[in-house]
Design a protein around this motif. Structure first.
Motif, PDB file in Angstrom:
ATOM      1  N   ARG A 174       7.266  -6.823  18.871  1.00  0.00           N
ATOM      2  CA  ARG A 174       7.647  -7.049  17.261  1.00  0.00           C
ATOM      3  C   ARG A 174       7.325  -5.797  16.678  1.00  0.00           C
ATOM      4  NH1 ARG A 174       5.843 -12.252  13.413  1.00  0.00           N
ATOM      5  NH2 ARG A 174       7.203 -11.716  11.924  1.00  0.00           N
ATOM      6  N   LYS A 175       8.071  -5.090  16.041  1.00  0.00           N
ATOM      7  CA  LYS A 175       7.967  -4.086  15.183  1.00  0.00           C
ATOM      8  C   LYS A 175       7.832  -4.106  13.950  1.00  0.00           C
ATOM      9  CE  LYS A 175       8.963  -1.917  19.377  1.00  0.00           C
ATOM     10  NZ  LYS A 175       7.863  -1.289  20.094  1.00  0.00           N
ATOM     11  N   LYS A 176       6.530  -3.758  13.385  1.00  0.00           N
ATOM     12  CA  LYS A 176       6.280  -3.676  12.012  1.00  0.00           C
ATOM     13  C   LYS A 176       7.167  -2.640  11.230  1.00  0.00           C
ATOM     14  CE  LYS A 176       2.282  -2.544   8.874  1.00  0.00           C
ATOM     15  NZ  LYS A 176       1.104  -2.092   8.811  1.00  0.00           N
ATOM     16  N   VAL A 177       7.868  -3.190  10.366  1.00  0.00           N
ATOM     17  CA  VAL A 177       8.819  -2.257   9.379  1.00  0.00           C
ATOM     18  C   VAL A 177       8.165  -2.462   7.832  1.00  0.00           C
ATOM     19  CG1 VAL A 177      10.996  -2.148   8.471  1.00  0.00           C
ATOM     20  CG2 VAL A 177      10.582  -3.189  10.666  1.00  0.00           C
ATOM     21  N   MET A 178       7.894  -1.081   7.511  1.00  0.00           N
ATOM     22  CA  MET A 178       7.627  -0.646   6.141  1.00  0.00           C
ATOM     23  C   MET A 178       8.736  -0.695   5.140  1.00  0.00           C
ATOM     24  SD  MET A 178       4.907  -0.329   4.076  1.00  0.00           S
ATOM     25  CE  MET A 178       3.338   0.101   5.035  1.00  0.00           C
ATOM     26  N   ARG A 179       8.925  -1.812   4.642  1.00  0.00           N
ATOM     27  CA  ARG A 179      10.020  -1.694   3.320  1.00  0.00           C
ATOM     28  C   ARG A 179       9.601  -1.786   2.009  1.00  0.00           C
ATOM     29  NH1 ARG A 179      10.881  -6.087   7.316  1.00  0.00           N
ATOM     30  NH2 ARG A 179      13.166  -5.673   8.403  1.00  0.00           N
ATOM     31  N   TYR A 180      10.474  -1.404   1.140  1.00  0.00           N
ATOM     32  CA  TYR A 180      10.029  -1.151   0.061  1.00  0.00           C
ATOM     33  C   TYR A 180      11.168  -2.196  -1.166  1.00  0.00           C
ATOM     34  CZ  TYR A 180       7.606   2.677   1.778  1.00  0.00           C
ATOM     35  OH  TYR A 180       6.813   3.085   2.702  1.00  0.00           O
ATOM     36  N   ARG A 181      11.827  -3.042  -0.501  1.00  0.00           N
ATOM     37  CA  ARG A 181      13.012  -3.661  -1.126  1.00  0.00           C
ATOM     38  C   ARG A 181      12.310  -4.650  -2.447  1.00  0.00           C
ATOM     39  NH1 ARG A 181      14.454  -7.498   3.825  1.00  0.00           N
ATOM     40  NH2 ARG A 181      15.230  -5.409   4.566  1.00  0.00           N
ATOM     41  N   HIS A 182      11.035  -5.035  -2.496  1.00  0.00           N
ATOM     42  CA  HIS A 182      10.401  -5.814  -3.434  1.00  0.00           C
ATOM     43  C   HIS A 182       9.701  -5.185  -4.588  1.00  0.00           C
ATOM     44  CE1 HIS A 182      11.360  -9.335  -1.121  1.00  0.00           C
ATOM     45  NE2 HIS A 182      10.717  -8.885  -0.068  1.00  0.00           N
ATOM     46  N   ILE A 183       9.973  -3.666  -4.387  1.00  0.00           N
ATOM     47  CA  ILE A 183       9.365  -2.785  -5.443  1.00  0.00           C
ATOM     48  C   ILE A 183      10.306  -1.836  -6.306  1.00  0.00           C
ATOM     49  CG2 ILE A 183       7.565  -0.914  -5.703  1.00  0.00           C
ATOM     50  CD1 ILE A 183       6.142  -2.220  -3.251  1.00  0.00           C
ATOM     51  N   LEU A 184      11.376  -1.220  -5.188  1.00  0.00           N
ATOM     52  CA  LEU A 184      12.164  -0.316  -5.749  1.00  0.00           C
ATOM     53  C   LEU A 184      13.464  -0.742  -5.808  1.00  0.00           C
ATOM     54  CD1 LEU A 184      10.954   2.777  -3.176  1.00  0.00           C
ATOM     55  CD2 LEU A 184       9.886   1.969  -5.681  1.00  0.00           C
ATOM     56  N   PRO A 185      14.285  -0.445  -6.623  1.00  0.00           N
ATOM     57  CA  PRO A 185      15.741  -0.927  -6.941  1.00  0.00           C
ATOM     58  C   PRO A 185      16.418  -0.344  -5.821  1.00  0.00           C
ATOM     59  CG  PRO A 185      14.923   0.123  -9.133  1.00  0.00           C
ATOM     60  CD  PRO A 185      13.762   0.393  -8.090  1.00  0.00           C
ATOM     61  N   LYS A 186      17.478  -1.058  -5.356  1.00  0.00           N
ATOM     62  CA  LYS A 186      18.297  -0.569  -4.115  1.00  0.00           C
ATOM     63  C   LYS A 186      19.476   0.178  -4.460  1.00  0.00           C
ATOM     64  CE  LYS A 186      18.488  -4.308  -1.670  1.00  0.00           C
ATOM     65  NZ  LYS A 186      18.632  -5.330  -0.545  1.00  0.00           N
ATOM     66  N   ASP A 187      19.881   1.015  -3.898  1.00  0.00           N
ATOM     67  CA  ASP A 187      21.193   1.903  -3.767  1.00  0.00           C
ATOM     68  C   ASP A 187      21.641   2.328  -5.240  1.00  0.00           C
ATOM     69  OD1 ASP A 187      21.407   0.893  -1.154  1.00  0.00           O
ATOM     70  OD2 ASP A 187      22.283  -1.078  -1.579  1.00  0.00           O
ATOM     71  N   LYS A 188      20.495   2.607  -5.911  1.00  0.00           N
ATOM     72  CA  LYS A 188      21.113   3.313  -7.246  1.00  0.00           C
ATOM     73  C   LYS A 188      19.892   4.450  -7.396  1.00  0.00           C
ATOM     74  CE  LYS A 188      19.433   1.289 -11.147  1.00  0.00           C
ATOM     75  NZ  LYS A 188      19.013   0.631 -12.062  1.00  0.00           N
ATOM     76  N   ILE A 189      20.078   5.357  -8.321  1.00  0.00           N
ATOM     77  CA  ILE A 189      19.308   6.399  -8.896  1.00  0.00           C
ATOM     78  C   ILE A 189      18.582   5.791 -10.038  1.00  0.00           C
ATOM     79  CG2 ILE A 189      18.906   8.516  -9.971  1.00  0.00           C
ATOM     80  CD1 ILE A 189      21.269   9.648  -8.557  1.00  0.00           C
ATOM     81  N   PHE A 190      16.957   5.506  -9.838  1.00  0.00           N
ATOM     82  CA  PHE A 190      16.314   5.275 -10.897  1.00  0.00           C
ATOM     83  C   PHE A 190      15.058   6.090 -11.115  1.00  0.00           C
ATOM     84  CE2 PHE A 190      14.936   3.791  -6.629  1.00  0.00           C
ATOM     85  CZ  PHE A 190      13.470   3.931  -6.485  1.00  0.00           C
ATOM     86  N   THR A 191      14.269   5.527 -11.954  1.00  0.00           N
ATOM     87  CA  THR A 191      12.979   6.293 -12.398  1.00  0.00           C
ATOM     88  C   THR A 191      11.911   5.263 -12.185  1.00  0.00           C
ATOM     89  OG1 THR A 191      13.123   5.527 -14.557  1.00  0.00           O
ATOM     90  CG2 THR A 191      14.494   7.416 -14.414  1.00  0.00           C
ATOM     91  N   TRP A 192      10.675   6.104 -12.360  1.00  0.00           N
ATOM     92  CA  TRP A 192       9.307   5.280 -12.280  1.00  0.00           C
ATOM     93  C   TRP A 192       9.358   3.967 -13.241  1.00  0.00           C
ATOM     94  CZ3 TRP A 192       6.076   6.252  -8.457  1.00  0.00           C
ATOM     95  CH2 TRP A 192       6.026   7.490  -7.892  1.00  0.00           C
ATOM     96  N   ASP A 193       9.900   4.064 -14.183  1.00  0.00           N
ATOM     97  CA  ASP A 193       9.780   2.970 -15.100  1.00  0.00           C
ATOM     98  C   ASP A 193      10.723   1.643 -14.589  1.00  0.00           C
ATOM     99  OD1 ASP A 193       8.429   4.338 -17.065  1.00  0.00           O
ATOM    100  OD2 ASP A 193      10.198   5.024 -18.164  1.00  0.00           O
ATOM    101  N   GLU A 194      11.543   1.866 -13.925  1.00  0.00           N
ATOM    102  CA  GLU A 194      12.216   0.822 -13.099  1.00  0.00           C
ATOM    103  C   GLU A 194      11.742   0.226 -11.839  1.00  0.00           C
ATOM    104  OE1 GLU A 194      16.724   1.592 -13.396  1.00  0.00           O
ATOM    105  OE2 GLU A 194      15.943   3.811 -13.617  1.00  0.00           O
ATOM    106  N   CYS A 195      10.554   0.846 -11.286  1.00  0.00           N
ATOM    107  CA  CYS A 195      10.015   0.405 -10.255  1.00  0.00           C
ATOM    108  C   CYS A 195       9.071  -0.910 -10.666  1.00  0.00           C
ATOM    109  CB  CYS A 195       8.755   1.480  -9.941  1.00  0.00           C
ATOM    110  SG  CYS A 195       9.583   2.958  -9.285  1.00  0.00           S
ATOM    111  N   ARG A 196       8.963  -1.783  -9.665  1.00  0.00           N
ATOM    112  CA  ARG A 196       8.265  -2.855  -9.893  1.00  0.00           C
ATOM    113  C   ARG A 196       6.540  -2.726  -9.511  1.00  0.00           C
ATOM    114  NH1 ARG A 196      12.697  -4.473  -7.040  1.00  0.00           N
ATOM    115  NH2 ARG A 196      14.264  -5.583  -8.206  1.00  0.00           N
TER     116      ARG A 196
END
Length: 342
Positions: free
Chosen positions: A133-155
């Protein structure tokens, strides 16, 4: 001009570097692969690098230098990179082909649309030897997906979510303009690589693909705990350089709340790792090193020291006595499970 420059630091890497290079060649002519032979002497790393350059002259460049360590090889890669974007892939790691294709397509589209992008983030996978079972480091709950964003848009960044070298692709010119220069003959400089440039990052993009395959399994790897303890002086050196950078640039870092929160949390994690290695070594001199590290932080920034010292991890790392140190180790293990860091 190439779309993406990829640097592969190599030191006696003949046993596994071909798997790494082959995975990157599938990017085609849009990619520049810089194989930096960092003074290899124990095998035919240099010959393998030269062979790939001869076979793929429009893609691969072999660079030979005196041994200077991982940081020196990354510095050389940045200096020689001609691509618009820059990535480091260690010689015992590799990339997943479908994700690679999506990343190149994304970068190409952003360039064609003349949009600004400072840093692209993608997932990485811990390819740990013996684990199905491979551990995956994801960011989907913190960073907006599939768009250009700034720090203010991060969770909110939790303490278990941090961006490693495996996660990032930087704009090449940003790295050059930032003045980043990693120390030579020093391990663990990847922490500086993903820390200092953040001050200059404004526009980001998160692609939720499992791109980078991070191999863990060799006994001589720098992330092996026994190896880390034996190189504790280098861990402490990097830790102090991170403290210095944070303190020297604090007024600018504080201007963006989410960036400050992230950089402060990341520095806290590095302080925790340094502390637990000192404790785990069991040596009295290393306990003194831990104490001096925390005093160094206090001298540099009293408020930052107070915040860390009163936090769950800082408190757990500074319990008094032998019993306290046992609790510290258990506390560290609990933090690993809660915050999901390696």
């Amino acid at each position: 001009m190439k779309l993406l420059s990829i640097t592969i630091p190599c030191y006696n890497s003949a046993e596994y570097m071909e798997k790494c290079i082959d995975s990157l060649l599938t990017g085609g002519d849009e990619v520049e692969i810089l194989i930096v032979d960092d003074g290899s002497s124990g095998d035919n790393t240099a010959e393998i690098a030269d062979r790939y350059e001869a076979e793929y002259p429009n893609i691969v460049k072999a660079i030979h230098q005196q041994n200077g360590g991982h940081g020196s090889a990354v510095n050389t890669g940045i200096e020689n990179a001609t691509g618009l974007y820059f990535k480091v892939v260690d010689s015992d790691d590799w990339v997943q082909q479908e994700a690679y294709s999506k990343i190149l397509t994304t970068l190409r589209t952003i360039v064609e649309e003349d949009k600004r992008l400072d840093m692209l983030v993608s997932n990485f996978v811990y390819e740990k030897e013996g684990e199905k079972r491979k551990k995956v480091m994801r960011y989907r709950h913190i960073l907006p997906k599939d768009k250009i964003f700034t720090w203010d848009e991060c969770r909110h960044f939790s303490k278990g979510h941090y961006i490693l070298m495996h996660s990032v692709i930087f704009k090449t010119q940003l790295l050059k303009d930032s003045g980043l220069h990693l120390p030579e003959h020093t391990f663990y400089v990847d922490n500086l690589y993903v820390f200092e440039p953040l001050l200059h990052v404004e526009y980001m993009y998160y692609l939720d693909v499992n791109f980078y395959r991070y191999y863990i399994g060799r006994a001589d790897q720098s992330v092996n705990e026994e190896i880390m303890i034996s190189r504790l002086d280098q861990q402490i050196k990097v830790n102090k350089l991170m403290i210095d950078y944070y303190v020297e640039n604090k007024p600018e870092i504080l201007k963006i709340k989410r960036r400050h929160q992230y950089m402060r949390n990341y520095l806290e994690i590095i302080m925790t790792v340094s502390s637990i290695l000192c404790i785990r070594s069991g040596a009295a001199e290393n306990l003194a090193v831990k104490k001096e590290l925390w005093q160094y932080l206090k001298r540099k920034d009293w408020w930052l020291h107070l915040w860390m010292r009163n936090g769950i991890m800082g408190g757990a790392m500074n319990l008094p006595g032998k019993g306290g140190r046992k609790i510290s180790v258990e506390g560290y293990r609990i933090c690993q499970k809660i915050f999901n860091f390696n």
